[in-house]
Design a protein around this motif. Structure first.
Motif, PDB file in Angstrom:
ATOM      1  N   GLN A  28      -2.927  10.987  14.206  1.00 37.86           N
ATOM      2  CA  GLN A  28      -1.992  11.912  13.559  1.00 37.86           C
ATOM      3  C   GLN A  28      -0.961  11.366  12.803  1.00 37.86           C
ATOM      4  OE1 GLN A  28      -1.329  14.643  16.821  1.00 37.86           O
ATOM      5  NE2 GLN A  28      -3.388  15.917  15.927  1.00 37.86           N
ATOM      6  N   SER A  29      -0.338  10.630  13.492  1.00 40.80           N
ATOM      7  CA  SER A  29       0.812  10.182  12.855  1.00 40.80           C
ATOM      8  C   SER A  29       0.442   9.178  11.688  1.00 40.80           C
ATOM      9  CB  SER A  29       1.651   9.262  13.850  1.00 40.80           C
ATOM     10  OG  SER A  29       2.071   9.969  14.945  1.00 40.80           O
ATOM     11  N   VAL A  30      -0.379   8.434  11.835  1.00 41.83           N
ATOM     12  CA  VAL A  30      -0.942   7.222  10.778  1.00 41.83           C
ATOM     13  C   VAL A  30      -1.331   8.152   9.586  1.00 41.83           C
ATOM     14  CG1 VAL A  30      -2.636   5.669  10.096  1.00 41.83           C
ATOM     15  CG2 VAL A  30      -1.429   5.589  12.544  1.00 41.83           C
ATOM     16  N   GLU A  31      -2.381   9.203   9.733  1.00 38.88           N
ATOM     17  CA  GLU A  31      -2.857  10.092   8.849  1.00 38.88           C
ATOM     18  C   GLU A  31      -1.591  10.541   7.740  1.00 38.88           C
ATOM     19  OE1 GLU A  31      -5.358  12.847  10.167  1.00 38.88           O
ATOM     20  OE2 GLU A  31      -6.707  11.360  10.974  1.00 38.88           O
ATOM     21  N   ASN A  32      -0.477  10.903   8.432  1.00 37.33           N
ATOM     22  CA  ASN A  32       0.609  11.529   7.675  1.00 37.33           C
ATOM     23  C   ASN A  32       1.516  10.638   6.998  1.00 37.33           C
ATOM     24  OD1 ASN A  32      -0.530  14.310   8.215  1.00 37.33           O
ATOM     25  ND2 ASN A  32       0.573  14.217  10.119  1.00 37.33           N
ATOM     26  N   GLU A  33       1.513   9.348   7.714  1.00 37.09           N
ATOM     27  CA  GLU A  33       2.419   8.366   7.086  1.00 37.09           C
ATOM     28  C   GLU A  33       2.266   7.832   5.884  1.00 37.09           C
ATOM     29  OE1 GLU A  33       2.696   3.560   8.635  1.00 37.09           O
ATOM     30  OE2 GLU A  33       3.227   5.275  10.185  1.00 37.09           O
ATOM     31  N   GLU A  34       3.289   7.835   5.106  1.00 37.46           N
ATOM     32  CA  GLU A  34       3.155   7.196   3.699  1.00 37.46           C
ATOM     33  C   GLU A  34       2.849   5.671   3.727  1.00 37.46           C
ATOM     34  OE1 GLU A  34       6.073   6.494  -0.233  1.00 37.46           O
ATOM     35  OE2 GLU A  34       6.658   7.621   1.358  1.00 37.46           O
ATOM     36  N   ILE A  35       2.077   5.311   2.774  1.00 41.27           N
ATOM     37  CA  ILE A  35       1.474   4.172   2.321  1.00 41.27           C
ATOM     38  C   ILE A  35       2.523   3.342   1.359  1.00 41.27           C
ATOM     39  CG2 ILE A  35      -0.112   2.521   1.825  1.00 41.27           C
ATOM     40  CD1 ILE A  35      -2.141   4.168   2.789  1.00 41.27           C
ATOM     41  N   HIS A  36       3.331   2.424   2.055  1.00 47.84           N
ATOM     42  CA  HIS A  36       4.169   1.664   1.158  1.00 47.84           C
ATOM     43  C   HIS A  36       3.491   0.959   0.117  1.00 47.84           C
ATOM     44  CE1 HIS A  36       7.556   3.301   3.123  1.00 47.84           C
ATOM     45  NE2 HIS A  36       7.177   3.182   4.308  1.00 47.84           N
ATOM     46  N   HIS A  37       3.751   1.026  -1.290  1.00 48.73           N
ATOM     47  CA  HIS A  37       3.325   0.094  -2.140  1.00 48.73           C
ATOM     48  C   HIS A  37       4.142   0.014  -3.429  1.00 48.73           C
ATOM     49  CE1 HIS A  37       2.688   4.246  -3.645  1.00 48.73           C
ATOM     50  NE2 HIS A  37       2.303   3.597  -4.791  1.00 48.73           N
ATOM     51  N   SER A  38       3.823  -0.852  -4.335  1.00 48.61           N
ATOM     52  CA  SER A  38       4.683  -0.928  -5.536  1.00 48.61           C
ATOM     53  C   SER A  38       3.445  -0.851  -6.582  1.00 48.61           C
ATOM     54  CB  SER A  38       5.211  -2.346  -5.647  1.00 48.61           C
ATOM     55  OG  SER A  38       4.331  -3.369  -5.615  1.00 48.61           O
ATOM     56  N   GLY A  39       4.191  -0.428  -7.784  1.00 48.92           N
ATOM     57  CA  GLY A  39       3.029  -0.147  -8.877  1.00 48.92           C
ATOM     58  C   GLY A  39       3.119   1.468  -9.143  1.00 48.92           C
ATOM     59  N   GLY A  40       2.474   1.614 -10.359  1.00 48.38           N
ATOM     60  CA  GLY A  40       2.072   3.034 -10.909  1.00 48.38           C
ATOM     61  C   GLY A  40       0.802   3.571 -10.410  1.00 48.38           C
ATOM     62  N   ASN A  41      -0.159   2.474 -10.361  1.00 49.69           N
ATOM     63  CA  ASN A  41      -1.539   3.013 -10.000  1.00 49.69           C
ATOM     64  C   ASN A  41      -2.475   3.809 -11.040  1.00 49.69           C
ATOM     65  OD1 ASN A  41      -3.990   2.673  -8.242  1.00 49.69           O
ATOM     66  ND2 ASN A  41      -3.578   4.807  -7.311  1.00 49.69           N
ATOM     67  N   LYS A  42      -1.964   3.798 -12.327  1.00 48.61           N
ATOM     68  CA  LYS A  42      -2.365   4.442 -13.481  1.00 48.61           C
ATOM     69  C   LYS A  42      -4.007   4.293 -13.460  1.00 48.61           C
ATOM     70  CE  LYS A  42       1.641   5.275 -16.081  1.00 48.61           C
ATOM     71  NZ  LYS A  42       2.431   5.048 -17.372  1.00 48.61           N
ATOM     72  N   LYS A  43      -4.565   2.945 -13.198  1.00 44.73           N
ATOM     73  CA  LYS A  43      -5.837   2.772 -13.584  1.00 44.73           C
ATOM     74  C   LYS A  43      -6.796   2.641 -12.150  1.00 44.73           C
ATOM     75  CE  LYS A  43      -5.592   0.263 -17.909  1.00 44.73           C
ATOM     76  NZ  LYS A  43      -5.792  -0.687 -18.550  1.00 44.73           N
ATOM     77  N   ASN A  44      -6.071   3.258 -11.099  1.00 41.78           N
ATOM     78  CA  ASN A  44      -6.663   3.187  -9.838  1.00 41.78           C
ATOM     79  C   ASN A  44      -7.288   1.959  -9.255  1.00 41.78           C
ATOM     80  OD1 ASN A  44      -7.232   6.250 -11.172  1.00 41.78           O
ATOM     81  ND2 ASN A  44      -6.571   6.442  -8.969  1.00 41.78           N
ATOM     82  N   ILE A  45      -6.455   0.680  -9.267  1.00 36.45           N
ATOM     83  CA  ILE A  45      -6.629  -0.515  -8.786  1.00 36.45           C
ATOM     84  C   ILE A  45      -5.780  -0.907  -7.667  1.00 36.45           C
ATOM     85  CG2 ILE A  45      -7.099  -2.897  -9.448  1.00 36.45           C
ATOM     86  CD1 ILE A  45      -7.699  -2.061 -12.493  1.00 36.45           C
TER      87      ILE A  45
END
Length: 166
Positions: A28-45
């Motif tokens: 449950q904690s993992v499902e609600n946890e934010e995934i840290h990332h960089s970038g805008g993901n505009k092209k879903n890559i």
């Protein structure tokens, strides 16, 4: 019969005994946890790199990623760079959060993110509406060696096919 067995209350709560609240489970904690990332993901890559965190990506690795994206006519705004070591993420959760059409695994294997398939490095693999590309660790591409040049050539061949570049 059950109603006759429990004519009164099944559980009696008093002010002396506090009600125990259930702690969230790890899943449950993992499902609600934010995934840290960089970038805008505009092209879903998604570029999944085998590092503990974003700060662990060296300047040389960052420069390589930027040059790679530029060669593919993209920028950091088009992708999501997600750090993680083995078993930090799973494909289903990454798919839910980033909705990737493409996922490139740097230094990670399909089984590391719980994909139910195996495939060799530098082979485009489609599964569940996402194209996966598994390649060696990001650091391998930044070294000034003959092996690094060969790896870059293999990666470029895959990227040209994947993104339909000349």
């Amino acid at each position: 019969v059950v109603a006759d067995l429990y004519k009164d209350h099944l559980v009696v709560l008093t002010d002396d005994i506090p009600l125990k609240t259930e702690q969230p489970t790890k899943s449950q904690s993992v499902e609600n946890e934010e995934i840290h990332h960089s970038g805008g993901n505009k092209k879903n890559i998604v570029l999944l790199v085998n590092h503990e965190g974003l700060r662990d990506i060296s300047d040389a690795e960052n420069t390589f990623l930027n040059k790679m994206l530029e060669a593919c006519k993209m920028s950091m705004e088009d992708v999501a760079i997600v750090p993680g070591s083995r078993k930090d993420h799973n494909a289903a959760r990454l798919k839910e959060v980033f909705k990737p059409s493409t996922m490139i695994l740097f230094g990670l294997r399909a089984e590391d993110i719980d994909l139910p398939l195996r495939f060799p490095d530098f082979k485009l693999q489609s599964y569940n509406d996402t194209v996966y590309l598994q390649v060696p660790d990001l650091k391998m591409f930044t070294e000034n060696t003959e092996e690094s040049k060969v790896l870059k050539g293999k990666l470029w061949t895959c990227l040209k096919s994947l993104f339909k570049l000349n």
